[in-house]
Design an enzyme around this catalytic site. Structure first.
Site, PDB file in Angstrom:
ATOM      1  N   CYS A   1       0.805  -1.223   0.000  1.00  0.00           N
ATOM      2  CA  CYS A   1       0.000   0.000   0.000  1.00  0.00           C
ATOM      3  C   CYS A   1       0.840   1.276   0.000  1.00  0.00           C
ATOM      4  O   CYS A   1       0.335   2.342  -0.336  1.00  0.00           O
ATOM      5  CB  CYS A   1      -0.939  -0.001   1.202  1.00  0.00           C
ATOM      6  SG  CYS A   1      -1.945  -1.491   1.324  1.00  0.00           S
TER       7      CYS A   1
ATOM      8  N   HIS B   1      -3.044   6.886   2.126  1.00  0.00           N
ATOM      9  CA  HIS B   1      -3.478   5.595   1.581  1.00  0.00           C
ATOM     10  C   HIS B   1      -4.947   5.391   1.917  1.00  0.00           C
ATOM     11  O   HIS B   1      -5.370   5.530   3.074  1.00  0.00           O
ATOM     12  CB  HIS B   1      -2.628   4.464   2.158  1.00  0.00           C
ATOM     13  CG  HIS B   1      -3.205   3.107   1.899  1.00  0.00           C
ATOM     14  ND1 HIS B   1      -3.628   2.710   0.646  1.00  0.00           N
ATOM     15  CD2 HIS B   1      -3.469   2.067   2.743  1.00  0.00           C
ATOM     16  CE1 HIS B   1      -4.118   1.489   0.726  1.00  0.00           C
ATOM     17  NE2 HIS B   1      -4.026   1.079   1.987  1.00  0.00           N
TER      18      HIS B   1
ATOM     19  N   ASN C   1     -10.226  -0.098  -1.032  1.00  0.00           N
ATOM     20  CA  ASN C   1      -8.783  -0.137  -0.839  1.00  0.00           C
ATOM     21  C   ASN C   1      -8.148  -0.748  -2.083  1.00  0.00           C
ATOM     22  O   ASN C   1      -8.268  -1.950  -2.317  1.00  0.00           O
ATOM     23  CB  ASN C   1      -8.453  -0.969   0.407  1.00  0.00           C
ATOM     24  CG  ASN C   1      -6.964  -1.036   0.702  1.00  0.00           C
ATOM     25  OD1 ASN C   1      -6.132  -0.749  -0.153  1.00  0.00           O
ATOM     26  ND2 ASN C   1      -6.629  -1.446   1.913  1.00  0.00           N
TER      27      ASN C   1
END
EC number: 2.3.1.180
Length: 312
Positions: free
Chosen positions: A113, A238, A268
């Site tokens: 990530c 993020h 995500n």
């Protein structure tokens, strides 16, 4: 030229949208359960005929077009991804081939990530050192391919997509010094392991780490750029979970900044999340050319990397 800057950005998401109601037909969940815990409403899911390099190439092509460049103008391609299926050719080489680039250097980075902000820093270093004149930096992941769709704790989180930035030499730097690191002994908190590989995480551990340990690190990234958090026009963290993004942004102290909340519609998307959200802010006019924006990635390996950039 002793600096580098982001000349343009671009993003791409697959056409298929998976809603919370759709997920309620797959696992024991509901729209209210998902929204209250992670803030996500929808996510985009790539089909079996849409590999990671295709998502990445679409985003890269948009960034090149926005910069007014051709594929031949790029001499370095960096792709941040943790969902590549094959070991070779790497994603960057496949993207270069799709875009028709003649002879760029091609490298993949797997920092999950935090991959895009690591790749952006690497491109910045390469350009400032003279190893590259123009780099195409892409974050792309197909998280749907590594997800257990019977596990409601993870399948509600993920989405697919890609975001890209063109980095080029500049007289004055538009990419601030990176602040990066990791907590290796906590690498087990976010995993993509096994055969076939599957995404898993220790949600509470990640939440506590992100909301308590990361705010001072993000503030130090601002300090390295010579700015106070209150000077920021935008914050792009993020896009892991709205319940992480909001308290983290508040603790950073960026009181005048637009905070990206693309997670609500994209889920995500791992390495894609920061360039995807940043590109949307630029496209929507939420931030303007020259505005300082903090990009801050965190997640797998409990890695982090952040820098303040000037908007293209």
């Amino acid at each position: 030229m002793n600096g580098s800057r982001i000349a343009a950005v671009g993003h791409y998401q697959p056409a298929k949208v998976l809603t919370n109601e759709d997920l309620a037909g797959l696992v024991d969940t509901s729209d209210e359960w998902i929204r209250s815990r992670v803030g996500i409403r929808t996510r985009h899911i790539a089909g079996p005929d849409e590999p990671v390099d295709e998502l990445a190439a679409h985003a890269g092509a948009k960034a090149l077009a926005a910069a007014g460049l051709t594929p031949a103008d790029i001499d370095l391609v960096l792709v941040a991804t943790s969902t590549a299926v094959d070991r070779s050719p790497n994603m960057a080489a496949r993207v270069a081939a799709r875009l028709g680039m003649p002879n760029p250097a091609t490298m993949d980075l797997n920092v999950v990530c935090a991959g895009f902000t690591h790749a952006l820093a690497t491109a910045d270093h390469a350009v400032r050192a003279g190893g590259s004149s123009r780099a195409l930096v892409i974050g792309a992941d197909k998280m749907s391919e590594v997800t257990d769709w019977s596990d409601r704790t993870t399948c509600v989180l993920v989405g697919d997509g890609a975001g890209a930035a063109v980095v080029e030499a500049a007289e004055e730097s538009g990419i601030g010094p990176v602040l990066w690191g990791s907590v290796p002994e906590m690498g087990h908190a976010v995993r993509i392991e096994g055969t076939p590989p599957r995404f898993a995480q220790e949600g509470q551990s990640v939440y506590r780490w992100a909301t308590t340990q990361l705010p001072p690190i993000a503030r130090r990234a601002c300090e390295r750029a010579g700015l106070e958090p209150a000077d920021l026009a935008g914050v792009v963290l993020h896009q892991a979970n709205l319940r992480i993004i909001e308290p983290l942004a508040e603790k950073i102290g960026a009181v005048n900044a637009v905070v990206a909340r693309d997670v609500t519609e994209s889920g995500n998307t791992s390495a894609a999340s920061i360039p995807l959200a940043f590109s949307k802010l630029v496209e929507q006019g939420a931030v303007s050319t020259g505005d300082p924006v903090l990009l801050f990635g965190f997640g797998g390996n409990l890695s982090y990397a952040g820098q303040v950039v000037r908007c293209p």
